[in-house]
Design a protein around this motif. Structure first.
Motif, PDB file in Angstrom:
ATOM      1  N   TRP A 155       0.839  -1.206   0.000  1.00  0.00           N
ATOM      2  CA  TRP A 155       0.000   0.000   0.000  1.00  0.00           C
ATOM      3  C   TRP A 155       0.874   1.255   0.000  1.00  0.00           C
ATOM      4  N   TYR A 156       0.409   2.246  -0.832  1.00  0.00           N
ATOM      5  CA  TYR A 156       1.062   3.555  -0.970  1.00  0.00           C
ATOM      6  C   TYR A 156      -0.031   4.616  -0.998  1.00  0.00           C
ATOM      7  N   GLY A 157       0.227   5.787  -0.372  1.00  0.00           N
ATOM      8  CA  GLY A 157      -0.801   6.805  -0.335  1.00  0.00           C
ATOM      9  C   GLY A 157      -0.251   8.214  -0.398  1.00  0.00           C
ATOM     10  N   THR A 158      -1.115   9.149  -0.826  1.00  0.00           N
ATOM     11  CA  THR A 158      -0.731  10.563  -0.890  1.00  0.00           C
ATOM     12  C   THR A 158      -1.928  11.428  -0.543  1.00  0.00           C
ATOM     13  N   ASP A 159      -1.654  12.642  -0.028  1.00  0.00           N
ATOM     14  CA  ASP A 159      -2.689  13.648   0.218  1.00  0.00           C
ATOM     15  C   ASP A 159      -2.434  14.791  -0.756  1.00  0.00           C
ATOM     16  N   LEU A 160      -3.434  15.073  -1.632  1.00  0.00           N
ATOM     17  CA  LEU A 160      -3.254  16.091  -2.660  1.00  0.00           C
ATOM     18  C   LEU A 160      -3.234  17.494  -2.112  1.00  0.00           C
ATOM     19  N   ALA A 161      -3.365  17.643  -0.779  1.00  0.00           N
ATOM     20  CA  ALA A 161      -3.226  18.980  -0.204  1.00  0.00           C
ATOM     21  C   ALA A 161      -1.823  19.539  -0.442  1.00  0.00           C
ATOM     22  N   ASN A 162      -0.891  18.668  -0.847  1.00  0.00           N
ATOM     23  CA  ASN A 162       0.472  19.113  -1.109  1.00  0.00           C
ATOM     24  C   ASN A 162       0.606  19.855  -2.446  1.00  0.00           C
ATOM     25  N   ILE A 163      -0.391  19.747  -3.354  1.00  0.00           N
ATOM     26  CA  ILE A 163      -0.296  20.380  -4.678  1.00  0.00           C
ATOM     27  C   ILE A 163      -1.589  21.116  -4.969  1.00  0.00           C
TER      28      ILE A 163
END
Length: 501
Positions: free
Chosen positions: A67-75
């Motif tokens: 599992w891999y994840g990201t929060d688009l609040a960074n862009i």
């Protein structure tokens, strides 16, 4: 139930490790990706999360178990943007994407990516020259057909099969097209083997090995001549005049004496010497020579006092030309002498052009000559035929004196004999008795001297018979004694008076 609880824990961990950046709408957006290979979760993969709308990439965390994840609040993002997710593991690759559709406090998408082994390019085929071809040129174009199942762009490498050395590479070849290179400077009547390798950056595929034979050589002739005739010769290296195609021949032009090499014409051009000629056909070349040219220049010293002319004119002459130079003084000046490549005072003079030459004509200001009458003296009585005598000189040099002229009274000027020492014969009997004036002047070719004169008296009437009486007067030192002998010694003064009766 266990899976849900695990995801909640992972989500909380993601938020705890990810800085919160509020987008233009003030929302977070979480994307979870499950990566697998051969049905098993793939840990240690490299992922990119790219917003295709603006090219920005978002950082991510690997939480384990594939599992891999990201929060688009960074862009920066907005509704309708597409997020492309790519996963890499060694040569394996996979991708997926999602479209952002909802604003809110926290939203998330769940994606699966399966890593697949790369598909290699197909084996290159369709060689040119064809396998076993003959009569091939010495600089053939090699080409092969290439294609890639993934439509990847390829680099195609061409190798000499005899030693596996790289011939050349054609880069950026699209799938389904032809890769080409040149193989230069091959040898006549020789068999060459070669192959090609296509690479898409992930894997390669090698072709079969093919061969071809180069063609037989052709002989060509080279003829070289000089213009004008007998103006030079040529040295060919290698010698002979008949050469195998592709031979490079050095042609050296050697000028004859008094000539210079100028340029090539025919199947060559320019003025390079020696000339390199590649024999790819029969060739005829002419080497042009010209007589050596020398320049002649003239100066005047002092400036503005005269000029110099050349015959023949021009100032540039072929070697051996004889040029006559003449100095022309301006009014009030005289030519003095030459310096430079001519010396002396001959004018005109000549010189032979066997080098570049420079001459200077020297002029001097002209001074009028000076004349004098030395005989007869002023006021004398003359009769019969007399010879008037005199002298003349010129401070510019007596050689400039051209003549002395004499006249009597208001008569015409007549030439005297001589210059620096001169004479003039005058028969006074042809002139009336009485007072007369003798005039004289000298000429140096530019100016006359001042006129000098002598005033004389002519008397050609013979005198009558005369009685000469002498009246003596006593010398103070002689005693008055009639009876004493008087002795007169040398050196004593005798006073007497002469008169005509």
């Amino acid at each position: 139930m266990r899976k849900s609880a695990l995801l909640v824990v992972i989500f909380i961990l993601l938020l705890s490790f990810t800085p919160v950046y509020v987008d233009s709408e003030g929302s977070h957006y979480t994307i979870w990706v499950y990566v697998s290979r051969n049905g098993q979760p793939q840990e240690g993969a490299t992922l990119t999360f790219t917003n295709l709308a603006n090219g920005q990439t978002s950082p991510y965390l690997e939480t384990g178990g594939g599992w891999y994840g990201t929060d688009l609040a960074n862009i920066d993002w907005t509704l309708g943007d597409t997020i492309l997710v790519e996963a890499y593991y060694n040569e394996y690759y996979g991708y997926n994407s999602t479209v952002l559709t909802t604003y809110g406090s926290i939203h998330g998408d769940w994606l699966n990516i399966t890593l697949l082994a790369p598909m290699c390019p197909e084996k290159p085929w369709g060689p040119f020259p064809s396998d076993g071809a003959t009569d091939v040129s010495l600089s053939p174009i090699l080409s092969v057909h290439v294609s890639d199942p993934n439509d990847d762009v390829m680099d195609v490498y061409f190798y000499d099969a005899s030693d596996d050395s790289l011939i050349d590479v054609d880069t950026g070849v699209p799938s389904g097209s032809i890769a080409t290179i040149s193989w230069n400077n091959l040898t006549y009547s020789t068999t060459y083997s070669w192959y090609a390798i296509a690479s898409d950056g992930n894997c390669t595929n090698q072709s079969d090995t093919w061969s071809f034979t180069t063609r037989q050589p052709t002989n060509y002739t080279l003829r070289v001549s000089e213009t004008p005739r007998d103006s030079g010769t040529f040295v060919l290296d290698p010698p002979g005049g008949t050469y195998i195609e592709g031979t490079t021949v050095s042609v050296l032009a050697i000028p004859a004496p008094t000539y210079l090499f100028d340029y090539w014409s025919g199947d060559a051009s320019g003025s390079e010497n020696p000339l390199l000629v590649v024999m790819d056909r029969d060739k005829v070349i002419s080497g042009h020579f010209s007589l050596i040219q020398y320049s002649l220049t003239a100066d005047v010293e002092p400036s503005g006092t005269g000029s110099v002319t050349f015959n023949p004119s021009g100032g540039t002459y072929s070697v051996g030309t004889v040029v006559t130079v003449t100095a022309h003084p301006d009014p009030g000046y005289l030519f003095s002498h030459w310096s430079g490549d001519i010396t002396g005072s001959d004018n005109p003079d000549s010189l032979t052009m066997d080098a570049n030459k420079s001459i200077t004509a020297h002029f001097i200001a002209n001074s009028p000559p000076v004349v004098a009458i030395t005989y007869p003296n002023e006021g004398v009585l003359l009769s019969g035929v007399i010879t008037v005598q005199g002298t003349a000189y010129d401070e510019n040099g007596n050689e400039t004196l051209q003549k002395v002229e004499v006249k009597i009274d208001d008569g015409n000027w007549s030439d005297a004999s001589g210059t620096t020492q001169w004479t003039y014969v005058w028969n006074t009997t042809e002139t009336s008795d009485g007072n007369h004036t003798i005039y004289a002047r000298a000429y140096d070719g530019v100016n006359y001297s001042s006129v000098v004169q002598r005033n004389i008296t002519v008397n050609n009437i013979p005198p009558p018979d005369t009685i000469l009486s002498i009246n003596w007067s006593r010398h103070p030192q002689i005693p008055k004694n009639n009876e004493t002998v008087v002795v007169i010694c040398v050196g004593d003064e005798i006073n007497f008076t002469v008169s005509y009766n």
